[in-house]
Design an enzyme around this catalytic site. Structure first.
Site, PDB file in Angstrom:
ATOM      1  N   ASP A  23       0.790  -1.241   0.000  1.00 31.88           N
ATOM      2  CA  ASP A  23       0.000   0.000   0.000  1.00 31.88           C
ATOM      3  C   ASP A  23       0.821   1.290   0.000  1.00 31.88           C
ATOM      4  OD1 ASP A  23      -1.722  -2.022   0.702  1.00 31.88           O
ATOM      5  OD2 ASP A  23      -2.236  -1.192   2.651  1.00 31.88           O
ATOM      6  N   GLU A 199     -10.696  -2.428   4.281  1.00 29.91           N
ATOM      7  CA  GLU A 199      -9.309  -1.927   4.278  1.00 29.91           C
ATOM      8  C   GLU A 199      -9.135  -0.518   3.671  1.00 29.91           C
ATOM      9  OE1 GLU A 199      -6.896  -5.051   2.419  1.00 29.91           O
ATOM     10  OE2 GLU A 199      -6.560  -5.919   4.393  1.00 29.91           O
TER      11      GLU A 199
HETATM   12  C1  FRU Z   1      -4.011  -3.636   2.469  1.00 31.66           C
HETATM   13  C2  FRU Z   1      -3.388  -4.069   3.779  1.00 31.66           C
HETATM   14  C3  FRU Z   1      -3.750  -3.108   4.894  1.00 31.66           C
HETATM   15  C4  FRU Z   1      -2.635  -3.310   5.862  1.00 31.66           C
HETATM   16  C5  FRU Z   1      -1.460  -3.501   4.947  1.00 31.66           C
HETATM   17  C6  FRU Z   1      -0.404  -4.416   5.472  1.00 31.66           C
HETATM   18  O1  FRU Z   1      -3.321  -4.085   1.381  1.00 31.66           O
HETATM   19  O2  FRU Z   1      -3.772  -5.391   4.098  1.00 31.66           O
HETATM   20  O3  FRU Z   1      -5.034  -3.329   5.429  1.00 31.66           O
HETATM   21  O4  FRU Z   1      -2.447  -2.230   6.717  1.00 31.66           O
HETATM   22  O5  FRU Z   1      -1.980  -4.014   3.735  1.00 31.66           O
HETATM   23  O6  FRU Z   1       0.720  -4.396   4.638  1.00 31.66           O
END
Ligand code: FRU
Length: 447
Positions: A23, A199
């Site tokens: 992310d 998310e």
């Molecule tokens: C989304 C996610 C988020 C989390 C991160 C962990 O892709 O699963 O919810 O904070 O990636 O890398």
């Protein structure tokens, strides 16, 4: 050959120097710099998710990125999951000395990934030096676990009308976004809950184009699904059904920049292009092209448009143009084009053709008029012609094809792997005459 010159490294999209990226995090603009943080495991690439840190880069133009040292590393509270950043212009934290405001970053401590294991909690870090170094706040975690599960991805911003900080937080037990308020960034109170999101929340206000003084708020989740509605600082009131911002397979966990100056006024978004493949590369994934988001009244209601930021045009090489050309079976519009990165704008009149195929390094982008579907990289997306015409813009980098239509009313972000020896671009029809009313094909030079 440096790794940047190597075969599957994007040439004008962001990718980390090495190892794992997922992310985008902490998008904030401060003193001429766009900050880009990202989920990063410096100790591994695919399949090494884990040991999340915040990688960091800055840019003056959203395209040329300077890589900086890791901003946040795991500690006893957890590994560092996604979050956001902002400038504490009002000095609500009370940590400013002198005239320079403090930069703040809210992130999730993923306690599950440390020993001994702990709950997921939300934490704060601050920077006094234009984001170059970050100090974790001694009061961490500033928000305990709410849902009993993986609460995460705090999205913070200052809500001026209510003189309050807002945090939108993903709660994963019964997937939903909690909305919380704080006046000092340290004490948070949950004020509402929006079910049905998953998310990486984002929440922001957009002016409605061509309706002076009118705005709406947009609440979005990681898959690009969004609601248009109103927000009073505490409660988001939807006025739309769930809408789709992007139809591509590789669009996930986008974020928009906080604190872009009022004179600029843009809402700029970048997304993780999840699931791309990069054989033999030292890194695992890339980001999308930065896009401006705008809100438009359409016959279907208010819709968000997504369109590459104007800075992309500064990368254009000399345009190849071709107006009023006709493509018929067996002919090809672009037989001699040899660039590997380009920005292609096409105004097409479909006339009597049933569709067309645009082949990009062997990857087929197929439009079918009877079903009004555009297919690219294993996905199909609804795209109606307007008066028999299609207005397309396609950005191609080494491993990505981003398709926009009608000025951003449609967006489809895909990753692909170019076929060895395949031709960069072919436009073909199986029957009838496809009229290319206008074509602007701009090579993009490697950054
Ligand atoms: C989304 C996610 C988020 C989390 C991160 C962990 O892709 O699963 O919810 O904070 O990636 O890398």
């Amino acid at each position: 050959m440096s790794s940047h010159d190597s075969q599957h490294r994007p040439q004008y999209h962001f990718s980390p120097p090495a190892n794992w990226l997922n992310d985008p995090n902490g998008f904030v603009y401060y003193q001429g710099e766009y900050h880009l943080f990202y989920q990063h495991n410096p100790r591994g690439s695919l399949p090494n998710f884990g040991q999340m840190h915040w990688g960091h880069a800055v840019s003056n133009d959203l395209l040329h990125w300077q890589h900086l040292p890791i901003a946040l590393s795991p500690d006893e509270l957890g590994t560092i999951f996604s979050g956001s950043a902002a400038v504490d212009w009002q000095n609500t934290l009370g940590l400013q000395s002198g005239s320079e405001p403090v930069l703040v970053a809210a992130y999730t401590a993923a306690g599950e990934h440390v020993t001994p294991s702990k709950p997921y909690t939300q934490c704060l870090a601050t920077s006094w030096d234009k984001g170059r170094t970050w100090q974790k706040h001694p009061a961490n975690p500033l928000l305990g676990n709410i849902s009993g599960g993986g609460d995460r991805d705090p999205r913070i911003f200052w809500h001026a009308p209510s003189k309050c900080w807002v945090m939108v937080l993903y709660l994963d037990q019964d997937p939903s976004f909690a909305i919380l308020n704080s006046t000092d960034l340290l004490h948070w109170q949950q004020v509402s809950l929006v079910p049905g999101f998953y998310e990486c929340p984002d929440l922001f206000e957009l002016p409605i184009v061509e309706q002076p003084g009118e705005t709406r708020w947009v609440l979005g989740g990681a898959d690009g699904g969004y609601l248009v509605g109103r927000f009073d600082g505490q409660v988001f009131t939807p006025e739309s059904e769930k809408l789709t911002l992007d139809f591509g397979y590789n669009f996930y966990a986008s974020q928009t920049w906080n604190d872009i100056p009022r004179e600029d006024g843009r809402r700029i978004q970048m997304t993780w292009m999840r699931g791309g493949q990069y054989p033999d590369m030292p890194f695992n994934q890339q980001m999308s092209i930065p896009c401006e988001l705008t809100l438009h009244e359409t016959p279907d209601g208010l819709r968000m448009f997504r369109w590459p930021v104007r800075e992309v045009e500064t990368l254009h090489g000399g345009a190849v143009t071709n107006d009023q050309a006709v493509v018929t079976p067996g002919s090809d519009l672009l037989p001699n084009f040899e660039e590997s990165c380009f920005d292609l704008a096409l105004e097409l009149d479909l006339g009597d053709v049933q569709g067309f195929t645009l082949e990009i390094f062997g990857e087929k982008v197929v439009y079918d008029k009877s079903s009004s579907l555009l297919a690219c990289c294993d996905m199909e997306a609804p795209l109606e012609t307007r008066h028999g015409q299609l207005s397309l813009r396609i950005l191609v980098d080494i491993t990505s094809i981003e398709i926009f239509a009608f000025g951003g009313a449609f967006s489809m972000s895909s990753c692909f792997l170019p076929q060895d020896g395949a031709c960069p671009l072919r436009l073909q029809v199986s029957a009838g005459r496809l009229v290319v009313k206008e074509m602007r094909l701009n090579p993009i030079n490697s950054l």
